[in-house]
Structures are given as C-alpha cells and as structure tokens.
Motif scaffolding. Structure first.
Motif, PDB file in Angstrom:
ATOM      1  N   VAL A  61       0.848  -1.194   0.000  1.00 36.92           N
ATOM      2  CA  VAL A  61       0.000   0.000   0.000  1.00 36.92           C
ATOM      3  C   VAL A  61       0.884   1.244   0.000  1.00 36.92           C
ATOM      4  CG1 VAL A  61      -1.738   1.332   1.246  1.00 36.92           C
ATOM      5  CG2 VAL A  61      -1.889  -1.175   1.170  1.00 36.92           C
ATOM      6  N   ARG A  63       1.100   5.640  -1.589  1.00 33.31           N
ATOM      7  CA  ARG A  63       0.313   6.857  -1.717  1.00 33.31           C
ATOM      8  C   ARG A  63      -0.797   6.694  -2.767  1.00 33.31           C
ATOM      9  NH1 ARG A  63       2.324  11.122   1.136  1.00 33.31           N
ATOM     10  NH2 ARG A  63       4.494  10.964   1.831  1.00 33.31           N
ATOM     11  N   ASP A  65      -3.158   4.663  -2.948  1.00 33.50           N
ATOM     12  CA  ASP A  65      -3.763   3.336  -3.060  1.00 33.50           C
ATOM     13  C   ASP A  65      -4.979   3.265  -2.145  1.00 33.50           C
ATOM     14  OD1 ASP A  65      -1.941   2.314  -4.887  1.00 33.50           O
ATOM     15  OD2 ASP A  65      -0.600   1.530  -3.343  1.00 33.50           O
ATOM     16  N   THR A  87       0.026   5.476   5.663  1.00 35.05           N
ATOM     17  CA  THR A  87       0.788   4.911   4.546  1.00 35.05           C
ATOM     18  C   THR A  87       0.753   5.811   3.321  1.00 35.05           C
ATOM     19  OG1 THR A  87      -1.098   3.747   3.549  1.00 35.05           O
ATOM     20  CG2 THR A  87       0.107   2.585   5.306  1.00 35.05           C
ATOM     21  N   GLY A  89      -2.113   6.038   1.913  1.00 37.71           N
ATOM     22  CA  GLY A  89      -3.246   5.421   1.239  1.00 37.71           C
ATOM     23  C   GLY A  89      -4.558   6.131   1.524  1.00 37.71           C
ATOM     24  N   LYS A 113      -6.800  -2.020  -3.256  1.00 39.48           N
ATOM     25  CA  LYS A 113      -5.634  -2.898  -3.265  1.00 39.48           C
ATOM     26  C   LYS A 113      -5.722  -3.936  -2.151  1.00 39.48           C
ATOM     27  CE  LYS A 113      -0.750  -2.374  -4.363  1.00 39.48           C
ATOM     28  NZ  LYS A 113       0.321  -1.361  -4.596  1.00 39.48           N
TER      29      LYS A 113
END
Length: 554
Positions: A61, A63, A65, A87, A89, A113
């Motif tokens: 994971v 950026r 995502d 993360t 994300g 993801k």
C-alpha cells in the motif's frame, strides 16, 4: 507585504493524523477505545495504528492506493482511519448493508488494493470477490477482522485471506515512519454515497477537509476535553461524521457497542459516563419510545448530535425531558457529514418546550469551518430573500466541501456548477439567518398545482399519540396529479385506523396537505437510519391512482 520571509516552518499540511500524535503524548494513559472487554489507551492505539500502517505498507500500500473495509464499529475500524492514511493510502469504508453485487461494484470502481472484512460480513465479501473473479477483475488482498481472542494468525488461505488483522499487527515491523501528506489536499478517504442506483458516486475527502470538519464537529457539539463518545453513528458513514478524528483531537474515549437499541444505549451511558453521542432521528425516536424499564436516569446531560432528516418537535421535546441536549445539524456525504448547526441562543431557554423544539428542528447556520450556506434559485443562482417563505435550493461552499467524485468529472462539474455545491434540498432562510429544509426536491408532492412538503406532513403525523414512525410520499391521482400517501408504524400496543390518522392531520393542516392514503407498515431504513423513501414511492406508485376526486378540497 513581502512574503519571501516566510519559510517551511509556518506551513505544514493540515491532517487529522496530527490529532493522534498529540493524543498519544497528552492523553497517553487514558482510554481511547473501549469495546466490550477490550480497552486501549491512546498510547496503545497509536502503536496499533503504526503497526497497521507498517503491515499495509509491507503489503504494497502506497500513496493514493485505496484500502477498503467493511466492518461495524470495532477497534480495528477506528484504527484504520489513522493507519491507512499513515501509509499515504486512501481509506474506503463500505456500508455494512450492501449486498455482494454492490460490494463488488465498489471494489472494482475504487480499485481497492487491500480489503479488510469483519468476520460477520465474510459471506457477503466472498460472494463479492467471486463476482469480481468471474468478471476477470483484479482481486484485492483480503484481511479478516475477528475477535482478538479468536486470532490465530497464519498465512494465506484458500479464500484469498492474507492474514487476520490482530496477527498482522503482531507480526508488523516496528518503527514505521509516517508518510505525512506533501499536500493537504491529498485524498484521505473515499466515501460512496448511499444512492439508490447500482453505481453510487465516490466522494473524495482531503486531509485538509477532514482536519477542518473534525474541528467544526468538536466546536458545534461543544465537546469538552476528554469527552466520552458513544458510537451509535456507523463509522463507515462519512467517517462517523468525522467523529473518529474529532475524538482524537480532544483525547476522548470512544465507546463502541454492537447493538444500537435503547437498553444498550442507556446501559453504556450510565456505565461509562457518556458525554456525547450521535444518531439519526430514528435513533432519537427509538430512545424516547423505549419502554420505561429500559430507560435509566442519566448521570449527566448528554449532548447528542442528529441530522439526516428534520427531527419532529415532539421527539426533541421528549429528548430534553430525558436529559439529552440535542444538537441538530445538516449535511451530506459531499460535506464530510455535518455542514450546518442550529446554534442555540440562551434567550430561547425561556420559551415553551414545543417552541424550543421547533427552533431546534431548524438546520441553522454554517458551522465555523464552512464558508457559506445560501438559499438560491438553481436556474439563475440568485440568492433568495431571508423571509422564511421563498423556497430555493440549499447551496454550500467552503473548505469542507468534497474534492470531487472519484473518476466522474462530469458529475463533479454538475454538482458544483456555478461555484456552489448544489444539494438538491429545498429550503428557506428565516430573518435571523437560520435555514430550514422543506424537502428533497424529489420528495416535494405537487397536488393540484400546490407544493406539499412531505416533512411538514410527517411532523404532524409524529404528533399523533399512536404513531411511532412515519413517512409521506406522493401517490398518483387522476384528478390532482399527486396526493400524500402516509406510511405509518404504530407504537407497540397502540391502535389507530386510517380514518383516525387522516382526521388528525386534517385538524392540523390544510385539507389538501393531509394524507388521502394511510398504509400501516414498518419503514425501510438505511444502515444510518434514513427512511428509504424511494422504496415507499415505488409502493405508492404500484398502488395506482385513487381515481375519485376529493370534493372536500374544492
């Protein structure tokens, strides 16, 4: 003034992740989350969030995502609101009432993801993944969320599960460096609207908007330092009206419950000394109509925020008697949840109970972080007079309006055409600047050329002593075009006939506004407590026209 003197020290992107960092320092030993027999301090919560971020990053994971989750209000759901954006994300919380077909559509559209699934929703998730596989779509990695005591860990299984959540945290590499946003307008979450189509729109929230709306929520609800917040609002809904992050900002305790029923609500308020909570008007209705044996004297007055539909004045008055201070607001998924608040003025305390309740039912004014709310003519964009009579569309603009709809530039452009977010709600502004929602544009009933607000009729219905719940929609009528059709749920042990209900309304409304049809049934609800009027409209349409004109209206 020359701005060249300013450097990086005075600009750091706004993000609610900073709330958690501060809470772990200031309130480290105090309880952050309690759920059944599980209890975590703020220091432990931060460590768990960092471990979750480390594990997700190890799974790839990065950026932007998307990490999807379908779960009830459990500690993992709370933690993911921090660990996923740590993360870089984007968290996508899915409605727990979605069926497999809808979940598969949203997983595909979001390109998730990783997919975290609480054990009670595994059957739906497996069916959704099967639909994705049949469509040759890429499948996300799956992580299950189950009771900590049942966690056994382990590697991938045949159903595609990577690992159980608690085991994932235990195995995560420590010392994760938070990936702070480089730009505060980077996405933090993706929230799908509770639309009625098979393809609801994905609303993008930014770190900046989430930060500001969280603080607006704190201020609007007058949340003291170290509040105790009872979770009856689903965390998947607008990120719990941004209360997930707001409680961190104040070092509060989040009390998670499994069943949103009066007995459990009262028990937890007393046991934990709850100061704040939230709930749709249906939750308020449930509380005031709970059997006396389930109601308990509150150890202190509890501030409860509500929105989604105007609460009936009778319900608000009863909530006040029980010891609840109701904060009524208004908002949409597109505004991070709450956008306005009915700010209370001390001079109103001297008014009679029902008059106080009538004022509290207003949607109020823009909260402190929203730039402006207006009542406008949607065609000309003219701002209508504040006379309490001129009906127009409620429009909003400011820093707590969505970044846009994911992968839907055309819908985004239409929603903010003219530089304002068009809500689709119809309302008026009173002379004191407070707005009042009259209806959704699609819920207005046009009968014989007259506009009937379903909300006004419902408010009268709630005043009937036998009525527990009510909703009004249009029914086709060969003579009048449309007439009001009331769907009514009676209180346990109460009796009433259709004629009783109609007569009660006619005594309090112009005859043309009173329902001509009354159907006794339970009302279909969304998981956030909103009545699904589109289903009732379908039923009313299927009933066909009444055919006979109502001569009493002539």
């Amino acid at each position: 003034m020359d701005g060249s003197m300013w450097g990086a020290a005075n600009y750091v992107p706004l993000t609610p992740l900073s709330f958690l960092e501060r809470a772990a320092i200031v309130y480290g030993d105090r309880t952050a989350v309690v759920c059944g027999g599980r209890r975590f301090s703020w220091r432990e919560t931060r460590e768990r969030c960092l471990a979750g971020a480390s594990a997700l990053a190890h799974l790839g994971v990065d950026r932007r995502d998307v990490v999807a989750v379908i779960a009830s209000n459990v500690p993992a759901m709370y933690e993911l609101h921090f660990s996923v954006p740590m993360t870089g994300g984007v968290l996508c919380t899915l409605n727990t009432r979605h069926d497999a077909a809808m979940v598969s559509v949203l997983l595909k559209h979001s390109e998730a993801k990783v997919f975290l699934v609480e054990s009670q929703f595994l059957a739906v998730a497996r069916d959704a993944l099967r639909l994705l596989a049949d469509a040759k779509s890429k499948l996300p990695l799956v992580i299950t969320i189950s009771d900590a005591a049942a966690s056994t860990g382990g590697s991938s299984s045949n159903d595609g599960t990577v690992m159980e959540y608690e085991a994932l945290l235990r195995s995560a590499t420590r010392g994760f460096d938070i990936r702070w946003p480089d730009d505060e307008l980077e996405p933090i979450s993706l929230n799908y609207t509770s639309g009625t189509t098979s393809r609801p729109k994905g609303v993008i929230y930014s770190h900046r908007g989430a930060f500001l709306n969280s603080l607006a929520t704190v201020l609007g609800n007058e949340m003291v330092t170290m509040p105790v917040y009872l979770w009856t609002v689903p965390m998947f809904h607008c990120n719990g009206w941004c209360m997930v992050w707001a409680t961190a900002a104040q070092g509060g305790t989040s009390v998670c419950i499994g069943s949103v029923i009066p007995r459990v609500i009262f028990d937890h308020i007393v046991r934990h000394g709850v100061t704040n909570m939230g709930g749709a008007p249906t939750v308020l209705n449930m509380i005031v109509n709970a059997p006396a044996a389930e109601q308990k004297p509150l150890p202190r007055r509890v501030r409860i925020s509500t929105g989604g539909a105007p609460p009936p004045p009778q319900v608000l008055a009863k909530m006040d008697e029980l010891g609840f201070d109701v904060v009524h607001g208004y908002g949409l998924t597109e505004t991070y949840g709450p956008a306005t608040v009915c700010v209370w003025k001390p001079e109103w305390n001297a008014l009679p109970p029902l008059e106080r309740a009538r004022i509290k039912a207003l949607q109020g004014v823009a909260h402190t972080m929203l730039q402006e709310v207006a009542i406008k003519d949607p065609a000309t964009m003219e701002t209508l007079p504040s006379d309490g009579c001129a009906v127009g569309e409620v429009m909003l603009r400011g820093n707590t309006v969505m970044s846009g709809y994911y992968k839907d530039a055309a819908a985004t452009e239409e929603a903010v055409r003219g530089g304002w977010l068009r809500t689709g709600d119809l309302g008026v502004r009173h002379r004191d600047g407070y707005i009042q929602i009259k209806d959704r544009s699609k819920d207005i009933i046009i009968s014989g050329g007259e506009n009937i607000s379903s909300i006004e009729v419902e408010s009268v219905l709630f005043g009937h002593p036998a009525v527990l719940d009510a909703a009004v929609v249009a029914r086709p009528d060969d003579h009048w075009g449309e007439t009001p059709c009331a769907f009514v749920t009676l209180k346990n042990g109460a009796t009433a006939t259709a004629d009783d209900i109609i007569g009660f309304c006619r005594a309090r409304l112009p005859h043309y506004m009173a329902p001509r049809t009354v159907v006794f049934s339970d009302l279909p609800k969304t998981s956030t407590g909103k009545t699904q009027k589109y289903l009732l409209r379908e039923k009313a349409t299927a009933m066909g026209s009444l055919r006979k004109p109502d001569r009493s209206r002539l």
